[in-house]
Design a protein around this motif. Structure first.
Motif, PDB file in Angstrom:
ATOM      1  N   SER A 178       0.811  -1.223   0.000  1.00 11.25           N
ATOM      2  CA  SER A 178       0.000   0.000   0.000  1.00 11.25           C
ATOM      3  C   SER A 178       0.838   1.264   0.000  1.00 11.25           C
ATOM      4  O   SER A 178       0.560   2.198  -0.761  1.00 11.25           O
ATOM      5  N   ASP A 179       1.849   1.339   0.845  1.00 13.02           N
ATOM      6  CA  ASP A 179       2.579   2.592   1.020  1.00 13.02           C
ATOM      7  C   ASP A 179       4.038   2.446   0.613  1.00 13.02           C
ATOM      8  O   ASP A 179       4.644   1.378   0.749  1.00 13.02           O
ATOM      9  N   GLY A 180       4.611   3.562   0.135  1.00 13.68           N
ATOM     10  CA  GLY A 180       6.020   3.560  -0.217  1.00 13.68           C
ATOM     11  C   GLY A 180       6.590   4.961  -0.144  1.00 13.68           C
ATOM     12  O   GLY A 180       5.875   5.959  -0.284  1.00 13.68           O
ATOM     13  N   LEU A 181       7.887   5.040   0.074  1.00 13.63           N
ATOM     14  CA  LEU A 181       8.584   6.314   0.239  1.00 13.63           C
ATOM     15  C   LEU A 181       9.557   6.499  -0.913  1.00 13.63           C
ATOM     16  O   LEU A 181      10.402   5.639  -1.177  1.00 13.63           O
ATOM     17  N   LEU A 182       9.420   7.636  -1.633  1.00 14.51           N
ATOM     18  CA  LEU A 182      10.314   7.995  -2.733  1.00 14.51           C
ATOM     19  C   LEU A 182      11.152   9.176  -2.290  1.00 14.51           C
ATOM     20  O   LEU A 182      10.627  10.194  -1.837  1.00 14.51           O
ATOM     21  N   GLN A 183      12.472   9.068  -2.444  1.00 14.51           N
ATOM     22  CA  GLN A 183      13.394  10.104  -1.993  1.00 14.51           C
ATOM     23  C   GLN A 183      14.267  10.546  -3.164  1.00 14.51           C
ATOM     24  O   GLN A 183      14.938   9.730  -3.797  1.00 14.51           O
ATOM     25  N   ILE A 184      14.257  11.865  -3.451  1.00 14.99           N
ATOM     26  CA  ILE A 184      15.055  12.448  -4.530  1.00 14.99           C
ATOM     27  C   ILE A 184      16.043  13.416  -3.893  1.00 14.99           C
ATOM     28  O   ILE A 184      15.644  14.361  -3.205  1.00 14.99           O
ATOM     29  N   SER A 185      17.345  13.199  -4.140  1.00 14.50           N
ATOM     30  CA  SER A 185      18.380  13.973  -3.441  1.00 14.50           C
ATOM     31  C   SER A 185      19.412  14.517  -4.419  1.00 14.50           C
ATOM     32  O   SER A 185      19.713  13.893  -5.440  1.00 14.50           O
ATOM     33  N   ARG A 186      19.963  15.676  -4.070  1.00 13.42           N
ATOM     34  CA  ARG A 186      21.208  16.121  -4.724  1.00 13.42           C
ATOM     35  C   ARG A 186      22.329  15.274  -4.146  1.00 13.42           C
ATOM     36  O   ARG A 186      22.399  15.086  -2.919  1.00 13.42           O
ATOM     37  N   TYR A 187      23.233  14.807  -4.995  1.00 15.36           N
ATOM     38  CA  TYR A 187      24.101  13.696  -4.599  1.00 15.36           C
ATOM     39  C   TYR A 187      25.518  13.907  -5.106  1.00 15.36           C
ATOM     40  O   TYR A 187      25.739  14.412  -6.217  1.00 15.36           O
ATOM     41  N   ASP A 188      26.483  13.532  -4.281  1.00 13.02           N
ATOM     42  CA  ASP A 188      27.895  13.515  -4.663  1.00 13.02           C
ATOM     43  C   ASP A 188      28.301  12.060  -4.849  1.00 13.02           C
ATOM     44  O   ASP A 188      28.449  11.314  -3.871  1.00 13.02           O
ATOM     45  N   SER A 189      28.464  11.643  -6.110  1.00 14.04           N
ATOM     46  CA  SER A 189      28.779  10.237  -6.388  1.00 14.04           C
ATOM     47  C   SER A 189      30.147   9.840  -5.853  1.00 14.04           C
ATOM     48  O   SER A 189      30.352   8.691  -5.441  1.00 14.04           O
ATOM     49  N   ALA A 190      31.094  10.776  -5.846  1.00  8.88           N
ATOM     50  CA  ALA A 190      32.460  10.436  -5.419  1.00  8.88           C
ATOM     51  C   ALA A 190      32.512  10.066  -3.940  1.00  8.88           C
ATOM     52  O   ALA A 190      33.281   9.182  -3.543  1.00  8.88           O
TER      53      ALA A 190
END
Length: 272
Positions: A178-190
């Motif tokens: 039923s429920d889920g959390l989506l997280q979008i972030s600015r990210y440093d891959s290194a």
């Protein structure tokens, strides 16, 4: 008497096309006014700079009015002022080989004493938004992703950070719950570091085919065009190379793939 002309548009009005008006100089090269916050160190020399940001930019336009009669010259002055009214209108001209756009307000005018049919002038424009913009959007896309966690690399053009509009199209639903959390972030891959993050927690079971929109300019989060609940911080993307991180978690906060997503980004390049 002849001077080189510079084309400049204010609110889509070509000021150089006004009869008897000639633009001779444009000064957009100075950087915006900077505000900094420096604090003294306790009981020792020196200090620490804790904040720095840009407040506004001033652009000066110079030129002259040349006519055969005094009355015609004064009419040209009236026409020039008529075409430069308005609050935070577009101010556009050629810079670095292409059109650059500012959002400006005329805040000062100086007209020299009229001599026959000629007078010089100086127009001062203030830009509360201190950056110049490429008028058209720069875009970046990422193909459909079918995992819980993935990274989206990008390169931001211009000389200052970009404020993006992000769209994520839901192309499929998986692992039914039923429920889920989506997280979008600015990210440093290194360094695998997440910075500012927007988090959405909801029941996604009827959302297949819909578009999630994260608008960092207007600071809204929408699903299928309607604002939805979220928490977190909107972000700018620093110029140069960087990444956005997408992560999905179920209601127990365990990593769990449930949204199949394709991605789209658009932004205006910004310049100091």
């Amino acid at each position: 008497m002849s001077f080189p002309a510079t084309h400049i548009w204010f609110d889509a009005n070509d000021l150089s096309a006004i009869s008897n008006v000639n633009i001779t100089r444009l000064t957009p090269q100075n950087t915006p006014d900077m505000v900094s916050g420096q604090f003294d160190l306790a009981n020792r020399d020196g200090g620490k700079l804790l904040t720095k940001y840009y407040r506004n930019k001033t652009i000066v336009v110079e030129g002259y009015i040349l006519s055969t009669t005094r009355a015609t010259a004064e009419t040209a002055r009236d026409n020039l002022l008529d075409k430069t009214t308005g609050l935070e209108k577009t101010l556009e001209f050629m810079q670095a080989g292409s059109i650059r756009r500012y959002y400006a307000t005329l805040t000062g005018t100086t007209f020299a004493e009229l001599e026959g049919g000629m007078m010089s002038f100086v127009l001062t424009f203030s830009c509360a938004d201190p950056f110049g913009y490429k008028p058209t959007y720069t875009t970046n896309t990422k193909a459909n992703q079918t995992t819980a966690n993935w990274t989206w690399a990008y390169t931001i053009a211009g000389t200052w950070n970009a404020t993006p509009l992000l769209r994520f199209t839901i192309n499929g639903l998986h692992n039914t719950f039923s429920d889920g959390l989506l997280q979008i972030s600015r990210y440093d891959s290194a360094t695998a570091t997440k910075y500012e993050t927007i988090t959405i927690y909801r029941d996604w079971t009827s959302d297949n085919g819909k578009v999630i929109e994260i608008d960092c300019v207007n600071q809204t989060v929408k699903l299928a065009g309607q604002e939805i609940d979220y928490w977190g911080t909107f972000f700018d993307l620093p110029k140069g190379s960087g990444a956005i991180r997408c992560e999905q978690y179920d209601s127990t906060f365990a990593s769990n793939y449930f949204l199949e997503l394709s991605s789209y980004m658009e932004y205006n390049e910004r310049y100091l």
